[in-house]
Design an enzyme around this catalytic site. Structure first.
Site, PDB file in Angstrom:
ATOM      1  CG  ASP A  34       6.177 -25.670  -4.063  1.00 54.60           C
ATOM      2  OD1 ASP A  34       5.412 -25.548  -5.117  1.00 54.60           O
ATOM      3  OD2 ASP A  34       7.080 -24.429  -3.881  1.00 54.60           O
ATOM      4  CG  ASP A  38       4.716 -28.874   1.033  1.00 56.30           C
ATOM      5  OD1 ASP A  38       4.635 -29.311  -0.317  1.00 56.30           O
ATOM      6  OD2 ASP A  38       4.218 -27.760   1.393  1.00 56.30           O
ATOM      7  CB  SER A  83       7.475  -3.093  -9.391  1.00 56.87           C
ATOM      8  OG  SER A  83       8.511  -3.168 -10.101  1.00 56.87           O
ATOM      9  CD  GLU A 117      -1.582   8.889  -6.334  1.00 60.76           C
ATOM     10  OE1 GLU A 117      -1.679   7.699  -6.101  1.00 60.76           O
ATOM     11  OE2 GLU A 117      -2.013   9.499  -7.151  1.00 60.76           O
ATOM     12  CE  LYS A 119       5.176   1.468  -2.813  1.00 61.21           C
ATOM     13  NZ  LYS A 119       5.259   0.264  -1.977  1.00 61.21           N
ATOM     14  CD  GLU A 177      -1.375  -1.737  -2.513  1.00 64.66           C
ATOM     15  OE1 GLU A 177      -1.515  -1.407  -3.556  1.00 64.66           O
ATOM     16  OE2 GLU A 177      -0.467  -2.162  -1.874  1.00 64.66           O
ATOM     17  CB  CYS A 406      37.577 -21.902  -8.524  1.00 61.58           C
ATOM     18  SG  CYS A 406      37.849 -19.896  -8.942  1.00 61.58           S
TER      19      CYS A 406
HETATM   20  S1  IVH Z   1       0.671   3.357  -8.799  1.00 59.77           S
HETATM   21  C1  IVH Z   1       2.718   1.907 -12.236  1.00 59.77           C
HETATM   22  N1  IVH Z   1      -0.134   4.384  -6.642  1.00 59.77           N
HETATM   23  O1  IVH Z   1       2.992  -0.044  -4.867  1.00 59.77           O
HETATM   24  C2  IVH Z   1       2.833   2.344 -10.963  1.00 59.77           C
HETATM   25  N2  IVH Z   1       0.990   2.214  -6.574  1.00 59.77           N
HETATM   26  O2  IVH Z   1       5.702  -0.575  -6.003  1.00 59.77           O
HETATM   27  C3  IVH Z   1       2.301   1.466  -9.936  1.00 59.77           C
HETATM   28  N3  IVH Z   1       0.919   1.282  -4.306  1.00 59.77           N
HETATM   29  O3  IVH Z   1       2.363  -2.692  -6.743  1.00 59.77           O
HETATM   30  C4  IVH Z   1       0.997   1.492  -9.120  1.00 59.77           C
HETATM   31  N4  IVH Z   1      -0.014   2.909  -3.263  1.00 59.77           N
HETATM   32  O4  IVH Z   1       0.819  -2.124  -4.634  1.00 59.77           O
HETATM   33  C5  IVH Z   1       0.543   3.150  -7.152  1.00 59.77           C
HETATM   34  N5  IVH Z   1      -0.811   5.284  -4.881  1.00 59.77           N
HETATM   35  C6  IVH Z   1      -0.366   4.392  -5.239  1.00 59.77           C
HETATM   36  C7  IVH Z   1       0.170   3.399  -4.577  1.00 59.77           C
HETATM   37  C8  IVH Z   1       0.495   2.236  -5.153  1.00 59.77           C
HETATM   38  C9  IVH Z   1       0.646   1.684  -3.120  1.00 59.77           C
HETATM   39  C10 IVH Z   1       1.862   0.120  -4.414  1.00 59.77           C
HETATM   40  C11 IVH Z   1       1.159  -0.816  -5.397  1.00 59.77           C
HETATM   41  C12 IVH Z   1       2.350  -1.276  -6.434  1.00 59.77           C
HETATM   42  C13 IVH Z   1       3.432  -1.107  -5.617  1.00 59.77           C
HETATM   43  C14 IVH Z   1       4.690  -0.505  -6.444  1.00 59.77           C
END
Ligand code: IVH
Length: 676
Positions: A34, A38, A83, A117, A119, A177, A406
């Protein structure tokens, strides 16, 4: 200094600043302290004050200062925000399916249906609704704990404050999101490196009025916990979300089979540039909630979902130098120091060259012009060298035969299974004897997944190490805080804070303890397996005293490689001393079963033969979830032998001799209250 040089320096500092800002807030992975952060900001502001001609829209004096993260109250997520694992190719997807089918004990004909879906590359948020009312909103934070950003989220029109549908669950944690649309981003793009930064910056404003200034959107896609929801499929859930008044991604689809996933992937990738929001891949989730539940999670990502990333962004830069970094396991990693370039909104100045073989294969040299790629969270790497631009004087890079830290010999190990030479060259010294290895080990020890000592970042480890305040992990618990208080950049308050963080971590679970030792091949999962089997830290220590390592072979999932690694670890006296010392200082909690009073409590089980519709791994976790214990020998200690198809005869006979109860799958499921 000349005007031009000053401008260059000024702009470089701003880039650095914005990069660290991103690492801190977006990635939750600061690379500087930090105080250093700064200082960097102050340097920029000082330059601006002194030289009036220096101006930049990206300067921290102009951009919304998104530092207020620390002002928000923190709350634990009732269900962690996980994640996702990544896939980059069709092969990765085939592998993903294969693993799932193995786990579910299904053959290749089994068809898996996915919800695919797009992302969105934004900031995830969790919205808690009670009796139809939006009561609290949290950021992801570290996945376990998030920041309370309720008031800021309330300014987003896409987030309903009240849902009055009859079928809306009594309580639910809706996740999705937060992002900014590209047309809105255009209006403010001189303030932020990319739309994601803009969304994050806006969301973390102290004053919700500032959040409101930037039009944020919200798309819902999953839930954390729920009470009173009767839905069986993700696709059905998405439809419901829409009927409850949430926005969902218009490009969501339900798809079966890898081939179809691939064609959807290509068709969306083509459309990517025309969309009004940034996407960085497609998330595939197993559509059935029942199957999702069966699959469960690995440490911090679900087994039932994966993110199929779009191809990476890349850029051209020049190699200034090639450094050799020494890692925690002694691995020597060549890293190219490159002239800083912006790839997809992130300033990149280091790119990994992986290992000695990779340098040889690509003949990468100092001074070369190279293409650097950066995909998602993956470390930037060099993909190709432009030979036309190579200087005639340039010389081949010679990989060091001695450890740069080393001076010990460096070696390439022979893989016991493949009999091939490892691609990685390692320092041959043992653990704490090599300075760099030792520092990396301590960084690992204090890291998030291990002891998780708040505020004990990598820079601090280095500083304390060079000041000779820590040499071995146990020294962390004997630090002299009255000395720390007087160090540059420290004070009474910060020293006390660190002291408190360390005190708090003196009690630790046995699995985290094993993991924190940084033994090669013993990651979180293996540490858990070992802790479950050995139960106490004392048993771990006696293991080394009695040289009884092969006992660990009884653990399903632990093999020769892991055992050899543990053996090697204990061969080094310092390592043993570290554990003994730590065991004196810490309270290492015995590993207990998670649920002590399930229907299989105090009973031991063993499995033999192939089960129907359920894999070995799942069967074992099912037993453990219901408080049973798995053992791997037929002995008097065994209560039940569960037999599937083609059981090992000897096991069945010994069990009969010892009058151990034998169960077939149906009978076992009955005890579990399940129909098989
Ligand atoms: S499901 C447990 N669905 O991706 C599964 N995540 O790398 C995680 N994200 O932090 C959540 N679109 O920010 C899910 N249709 C979607 C998503 C999604 C974007 C992002 C979300 C998560 C990250 C995981």
């Amino acid at each position: 200094m000349k005007k031009e040089k000053l401008k260059e320096l000024y702009e470089f500092k701003i880039k650095e600043f914005n990069n660290h800002n991103f690492l801190y807030f977006e990635k939750n992975n600061p690379k500087i302290s930090d105080a250093e952060f700064d200082l960097l900001k102050k340097e920029i502001l000082d330059l601006e004050k002194k030289y009036k001609f220096l101006k930049s829209e990206n300067s921290p004096s102009k951009t919304l200062g998104f530092k207020p993260s620390k002002i928000f109250k923190k709350f634990a997520h009732s269900v962690p925000m996980l994640s996702l694992g990544n896939a980059f190719s069709k092969d990765d997807l085939i592998n993903f399916e294969k693993k799932i089918k193995n786990y579910l004990n299904q053959n290749n004909n089994y068809e898996i249906e996915y919800s695919a879906e797009p992302k969105i590359d934004g900031i995830s948020a969790s919205l808690i609704y009670k009796n139809g009312k939006f009561v609290r909103g949290l950021s992801r934070g570290d996945g376990k704990e998030g920041e309370d950003i309720t008031e800021n989220l309330k300014t987003i029109n896409d987030i309903p404050s009240i849902v009055s549908s009859n079928d809306f669950p009594k309580e639910i944690d809706i996740r999705g999101e937060v992002f900014i649309q590209n047309n809105d981003f255009k209006k403010i793009q001189n303030k932020f490196a990319n739309p994601r930064n803009a969304a994050s910056g806006s969301l973390r404003q102290k004053d919700p009025k500032d959040t409101k200034k930037i039009p944020l959107k919200f798309i819902a896609y999953t839930y954390g916990y729920e009470d009173g929801m009767n839905i069986r499929y993700q696709s059905e859930f998405l439809k419901k979300l829409k009927s409850w008044g949430f926005k969902i991604n218009p490009l969501n689809k339900t798809i079966s089979g890898v081939e179809n996933l691939m064609s959807n992937y290509y068709s969306i990738e083509k459309k990517r540039n025309e969309l009004n929001f940034d996407i960085d891949g497609i998330v595939y989730k197993i559509n059935s909630f029942d199957v999702q539940k069966r699959l469960g999670n690995v440490s911090n990502a679900p087994r039932w979902a994966v993110a199929h990333k779009f191809s990476a962004n890349s850029g051209i830069s020049k190699i200034i130098d090639i450094d050799i970094q020494v890692g925690r396991t002694g691995a020597l990693t060549p890293v190219a120091k490159i002239s800083p370039i912006n790839i997809g909104g992130v300033v990149v100045s280091n790119a990994t060259l992986h290992n000695e073989d990779e340098i040889k294969r690509k003949d990468v040299r100092k001074g070369d012009t190279v293409r650097v790629e950066r995909a998602g969270d993956v470390i930037p790497h060099i993909i190709s060298v432009d030979l036309n631009k190579r200087d005639k004087q340039s010389k081949k890079f010679i990989f060091p035969t001695k450890c740069p830290s080393c001076g010990s010999k460096t070696i390439k190990e022979l893989n016991a299974i493949t009999k091939k030479e490892d691609a990685v060259r390692r320092c041959s010294s043992e653990g704490f004897d090599c300075e760099k290895v030792s520092i990396e080990k301590i960084k690992h020890f204090v890291s998030k997944e291990a002891f998780n000592i708040d505020g004990f970042g990598k820079k601090i480890v280095e500083k304390f190490w060079y000041l000779k305040m820590i040499k071995l992990p146990q020294d962390i618990f004997k630090l002299n805080f009255s000395k720390i208080e007087h160090l540059d950049g420290w004070g009474k308050q910060s020293a006390n804070k660190l002291k408190y963080s360390i005190e708090q971590r003196k009690s630790i679970s046995f699995d985290k303890f094993i993991y924190s030792l940084g033994i090669r091949h013993i990651g979180l999962e293996n540490a858990k397996l070992i802790s479950k089997y050995l139960k106490t830290a004392n048993n771990f220590i006696s293991l080394s005293k009695n040289k009884n390592f092969s006992e660990l072979l009884n653990i399903d999932g632990i093999g020769e490689t892991q055992i050899n690694s543990i053996k090697n670890f204990f061969l080094n006296d310092t390592n043993l001393q570290v554990i003994i010392e730590l065991n004196k200082i810490l309270k290492i909690k015995d590993s207990l079963k998670i649920n002590k009073d399930g229907p299989l409590a105090n009973k031991t089980f063993m499995l033999t033969g192939k089960l129907d519709g359920i894999s070995r791994a799942e069967a074992k976790s099912l037993i453990e979830q219901n408080s049973g214990t798995i053992i791997s020998n037929v002995s008097k200690k065994l209560d039940y032998l569960i037999i599937g198809e083609k059981p090992t005869k000897r096991k069945v006979e010994t069990a009969k001799d010892l009058k151990i109860k034998i169960l077939n799958q149906k009978e076992w499921f009955k005890i579990l209250n399940k129909t098989g």
